[in-house]
Design a protein around this motif. Structure first.
Motif, PDB file in Angstrom:
ATOM      1  N   HIS A  20      48.369  14.550   5.046  1.00 59.35           N
ATOM      2  CA  HIS A  20      46.957  15.584   5.339  1.00 59.35           C
ATOM      3  C   HIS A  20      45.905  14.503   4.981  1.00 59.35           C
ATOM      4  CE1 HIS A  20      50.037  18.057   5.381  1.00 59.35           C
ATOM      5  NE2 HIS A  20      49.299  19.234   5.856  1.00 59.35           N
ATOM      6  N   GLU A  52      43.642  17.936   5.908  1.00 54.86           N
ATOM      7  CA  GLU A  52      43.215  19.122   4.476  1.00 54.86           C
ATOM      8  C   GLU A  52      41.754  19.208   4.707  1.00 54.86           C
ATOM      9  OE1 GLU A  52      43.058  18.250   0.098  1.00 54.86           O
ATOM     10  OE2 GLU A  52      44.984  18.133   1.104  1.00 54.86           O
ATOM     11  N   ARG A 125      45.786  23.180   5.024  1.00 55.32           N
ATOM     12  CA  ARG A 125      46.428  21.912   5.254  1.00 55.32           C
ATOM     13  C   ARG A 125      47.135  22.327   6.810  1.00 55.32           C
ATOM     14  NH1 ARG A 125      49.740  19.822   0.476  1.00 55.32           N
ATOM     15  NH2 ARG A 125      49.026  17.649   1.628  1.00 55.32           N
TER      16      ARG A 125
END
Length: 175
Positions: A20, A52, A125
């Motif tokens: 992420h 993210e 996310r």
């Protein structure tokens, strides 16, 4: 991040696959689109598959039992997001998951949808995907944030990661 050590290469490559990556909206919205649907977006030739983001929810459009579209504004732009809510009715999902897994996913996504309120600050996310030629995030989870400093800290993390990691990586397709 995964580091691949190649003895013939003085600069080891770092793979961001399934990591992420923290990016600000202006970086995300300028990713290079994939050449084919099964390829990821790229940033300076580095494939970016997961992201993210953190910001204020500025748009919310829900189709009950189908999906929730929303936008996250981090101050540099708005990130389009989609949270699928059709796990229990989707034939595609039914073929790929057990009924117990589908129930767990549906419950988790319902909880995430409750967090998505216009004006709320949230951390999102998910997978970086293409929709009608544009980038969007297919959300895996949303977490509400209450700390007033969290947005500044996210900005610092994004800038620091870009400066010290993402901008220095030399991607090797041999890994």
């Amino acid at each position: 991040m995964q580091q691949n050590n190649n003895k013939n290469n003085k600069n080891p490559s770092i793979s961001l696959h399934n990591t992420h990556v923290k990016l600000l909206a202006f970086d995300l919205l300028t990713l290079t689109p994939p050449s084919s649907p099964d390829q990821p977006f790229t940033r300076k030739s580095i494939p970016i598959t997961r992201l993210e983001a953190l910001g204020t929810i500025t748009l919310r459009d829900q189709k009950p039992s189908k999906f929730l579209c929303f936008a996250v504004d981090d101050g540099t732009g708005c990130i389009p997001c989609i949270l699928w809510l059709n796990h229990l009715t989707s034939p595609h999902m039914a073929r790929r998951r057990s009924p117990q897994d589908l129930c767990l996913l549906a419950d988790a996504d319902a909880r995430s949808a409750e967090v998505v309120k216009v004006g709320a600050v949230a951390r999102v996310r998910g997978r970086v995907m293409a929709f009608k030629g544009s980038v969007q995030i297919t959300v895996t989870d949303v977490v509400g944030e209450r700390d007033p400093n969290v947005e500044i800290l996210h900005w610092v993390d994004c800038v620091k990661s870009a400066r010290n990691c993402y901008n220095l990586i030399t991607f090797s397709s041999s890994s």
